[in-house]
Design a protein around this motif. Structure first.
Motif, PDB file in Angstrom:
ATOM      1  N   LEU A 176       1.549 -11.240 -23.501  1.00  0.00           N
ATOM      2  CA  LEU A 176       1.552 -10.201 -22.479  1.00  0.00           C
ATOM      3  C   LEU A 176       1.645 -10.894 -21.129  1.00  0.00           C
ATOM      4  O   LEU A 176       0.828 -11.756 -20.816  1.00  0.00           O
ATOM      5  CB  LEU A 176       0.262  -9.371 -22.568  1.00  0.00           C
ATOM      6  N   ARG A 177       2.648 -10.530 -20.340  1.00  0.00           N
ATOM      7  CA  ARG A 177       2.879 -11.165 -19.040  1.00  0.00           C
ATOM      8  C   ARG A 177       2.582 -10.144 -17.940  1.00  0.00           C
ATOM      9  O   ARG A 177       3.203  -9.094 -17.891  1.00  0.00           O
ATOM     10  CB  ARG A 177       4.331 -11.644 -18.960  1.00  0.00           C
ATOM     11  N   LEU A 178       1.629 -10.481 -17.081  1.00  0.00           N
ATOM     12  CA  LEU A 178       1.216  -9.629 -15.962  1.00  0.00           C
ATOM     13  C   LEU A 178       1.670 -10.286 -14.669  1.00  0.00           C
ATOM     14  O   LEU A 178       1.446 -11.476 -14.474  1.00  0.00           O
ATOM     15  CB  LEU A 178      -0.294  -9.464 -15.932  1.00  0.00           C
ATOM     16  N   HIS A 179       2.285  -9.499 -13.782  1.00  0.00           N
ATOM     17  CA  HIS A 179       2.751 -10.059 -12.520  1.00  0.00           C
ATOM     18  C   HIS A 179       2.268  -9.197 -11.358  1.00  0.00           C
ATOM     19  O   HIS A 179       2.306  -7.968 -11.422  1.00  0.00           O
ATOM     20  CB  HIS A 179       4.283 -10.137 -12.478  1.00  0.00           C
ATOM     21  N   MET A 180       1.831  -9.888 -10.314  1.00  0.00           N
ATOM     22  CA  MET A 180       1.440  -9.223  -9.072  1.00  0.00           C
ATOM     23  C   MET A 180       2.146  -9.940  -7.941  1.00  0.00           C
ATOM     24  O   MET A 180       2.023 -11.155  -7.770  1.00  0.00           O
ATOM     25  CB  MET A 180      -0.075  -9.281  -8.878  1.00  0.00           C
ATOM     26  N   SER A 181       2.918  -9.176  -7.168  1.00  0.00           N
ATOM     27  CA  SER A 181       3.640  -9.729  -6.027  1.00  0.00           C
ATOM     28  C   SER A 181       2.702  -9.914  -4.846  1.00  0.00           C
ATOM     29  O   SER A 181       1.765  -9.144  -4.659  1.00  0.00           O
ATOM     30  CB  SER A 181       4.768  -8.784  -5.607  1.00  0.00           C
ATOM     31  N   VAL A 182       2.992 -10.935  -4.061  1.00  0.00           N
ATOM     32  CA  VAL A 182       2.262 -11.137  -2.813  1.00  0.00           C
ATOM     33  C   VAL A 182       2.885 -10.199  -1.793  1.00  0.00           C
ATOM     34  O   VAL A 182       4.097 -10.159  -1.638  1.00  0.00           O
ATOM     35  CB  VAL A 182       2.364 -12.606  -2.334  1.00  0.00           C
ATOM     36  N   ARG A 183       2.065  -9.439  -1.140  1.00  0.00           N
ATOM     37  CA  ARG A 183       2.536  -8.487  -0.133  1.00  0.00           C
ATOM     38  C   ARG A 183       1.825  -8.749   1.176  1.00  0.00           C
ATOM     39  O   ARG A 183       0.695  -9.217   1.208  1.00  0.00           O
ATOM     40  CB  ARG A 183       2.229  -7.053  -0.554  1.00  0.00           C
ATOM     41  N   THR A 184       2.486  -8.373   2.235  1.00  0.00           N
ATOM     42  CA  THR A 184       1.844  -8.440   3.543  1.00  0.00           C
ATOM     43  C   THR A 184       0.961  -7.211   3.702  1.00  0.00           C
ATOM     44  O   THR A 184       1.095  -6.236   2.959  1.00  0.00           O
ATOM     45  CB  THR A 184       2.883  -8.465   4.668  1.00  0.00           C
ATOM     46  N   ALA A 185       0.071  -7.226   4.662  1.00  0.00           N
ATOM     47  CA  ALA A 185      -0.822  -6.092   4.901  1.00  0.00           C
ATOM     48  C   ALA A 185      -0.032  -4.820   5.167  1.00  0.00           C
ATOM     49  O   ALA A 185      -0.445  -3.726   4.786  1.00  0.00           O
ATOM     50  CB  ALA A 185      -1.758  -6.393   6.065  1.00  0.00           C
ATOM     51  N   ALA A 186       1.120  -4.924   5.815  1.00  0.00           N
ATOM     52  CA  ALA A 186       1.937  -3.750   6.122  1.00  0.00           C
ATOM     53  C   ALA A 186       2.504  -3.117   4.856  1.00  0.00           C
ATOM     54  O   ALA A 186       2.799  -1.925   4.833  1.00  0.00           O
ATOM     55  CB  ALA A 186       3.067  -4.128   7.059  1.00  0.00           C
ATOM     56  N   ASP A 187       2.655  -3.901   3.799  1.00  0.00           N
ATOM     57  CA  ASP A 187       3.203  -3.390   2.541  1.00  0.00           C
ATOM     58  C   ASP A 187       2.162  -2.696   1.682  1.00  0.00           C
ATOM     59  O   ASP A 187       2.515  -2.034   0.721  1.00  0.00           O
ATOM     60  CB  ASP A 187       3.800  -4.532   1.703  1.00  0.00           C
ATOM     61  N   ARG A 188       0.878  -2.874   1.972  1.00  0.00           N
ATOM     62  CA  ARG A 188      -0.183  -2.329   1.138  1.00  0.00           C
ATOM     63  C   ARG A 188      -0.673  -1.014   1.687  1.00  0.00           C
ATOM     64  O   ARG A 188      -1.249  -0.974   2.779  1.00  0.00           O
ATOM     65  CB  ARG A 188      -1.357  -3.299   1.072  1.00  0.00           C
ATOM     66  N   PRO A 189      -0.519   0.071   0.937  1.00  0.00           N
ATOM     67  CA  PRO A 189      -1.111   1.338   1.366  1.00  0.00           C
ATOM     68  C   PRO A 189      -2.632   1.218   1.316  1.00  0.00           C
ATOM     69  O   PRO A 189      -3.161   0.690   0.344  1.00  0.00           O
ATOM     70  CB  PRO A 189      -0.613   2.353   0.339  1.00  0.00           C
ATOM     71  N   PRO A 190      -3.337   1.646   2.345  1.00  0.00           N
ATOM     72  CA  PRO A 190      -4.799   1.518   2.347  1.00  0.00           C
ATOM     73  C   PRO A 190      -5.448   2.360   1.257  1.00  0.00           C
ATOM     74  O   PRO A 190      -5.043   3.493   1.015  1.00  0.00           O
ATOM     75  CB  PRO A 190      -5.200   2.012   3.746  1.00  0.00           C
TER      76      PRO A 190
END
Length: 168
Positions: free
Chosen positions: A121-135
């Protein structure tokens, strides 16, 4: 070559969570996305212990785009049908599969490979900037928020031991 973490699956989930948290943090994840990723990996490892063969490996890699963790289960019992049922809520409504549902809704990408040597099972999480993350959201990029909403809180459902906070 990018940094890599490799450790055997064991019942010491706290140690695995710490290793994954440190590795993913160095890979650029932080805050809620880091917490969500560690929870998803914890669920996947717990599934190997509870429903798989109980043995396998956690392999984490980082690159400029994010962090990928592979959970290899030597028994190979996890199938694409399990993932599909969990993704669409069919397994959860039958009383099982919540961990797989949660994994798929916390991670940006989830993939499964099967071979005679087991499942991976392969899990991936992208690195995002603060502007890309909905609060204040657990919704991965590209998901419909209505489909990714968590079920109502269950006061009896506690988070994994040693994990900050609880579910529900």
């Amino acid at each position: 070559m990018e940094p890599e973490l490799r450790c055997p699956i064991s019942t010491d989930l706290d140690a695995i969570r710490r290793l994954v948290r440190d590795h993913a943090g160095r890979g650029g994840l932080s805050g809620e996305r880091l917490d969500n990723f560690v929870l998803a990996v914890n669920e996947a490892v717990t599934n190997v212990l509870d429903h798989g063969g109980g043995t396998g490996t956690v392999l984490a890699r980082t690159d400029s785009g994010g962090v990928t963790v592979e959970i290899a289960d030597e028994a190979g019992r996890l199938s694409a049908a399990h993932l599909a049922a969990a993704e669409h809520g069919r397994a959860h409504s039958a009383g099982f599969g919540f961990g797989l549902w949660l994994i798929q809704h916390l991670c940006d990408r989830v993939e499964l490979d099967q071979s005679p040597l087991g499942s991976r099972l392969r899990l991936h999480m992208s690195v995002r900037t603060a502007a890309d993350r909905p609060p204040g959201t657990l919704v991965p990029q590209g998901c419909d928020p209505a489909e990714a909403a968590l079920p109502p809180a269950d006061p009896g459902l506690q988070g994994p031991a040693g994990f900050p906070g609880t579910l529900g």
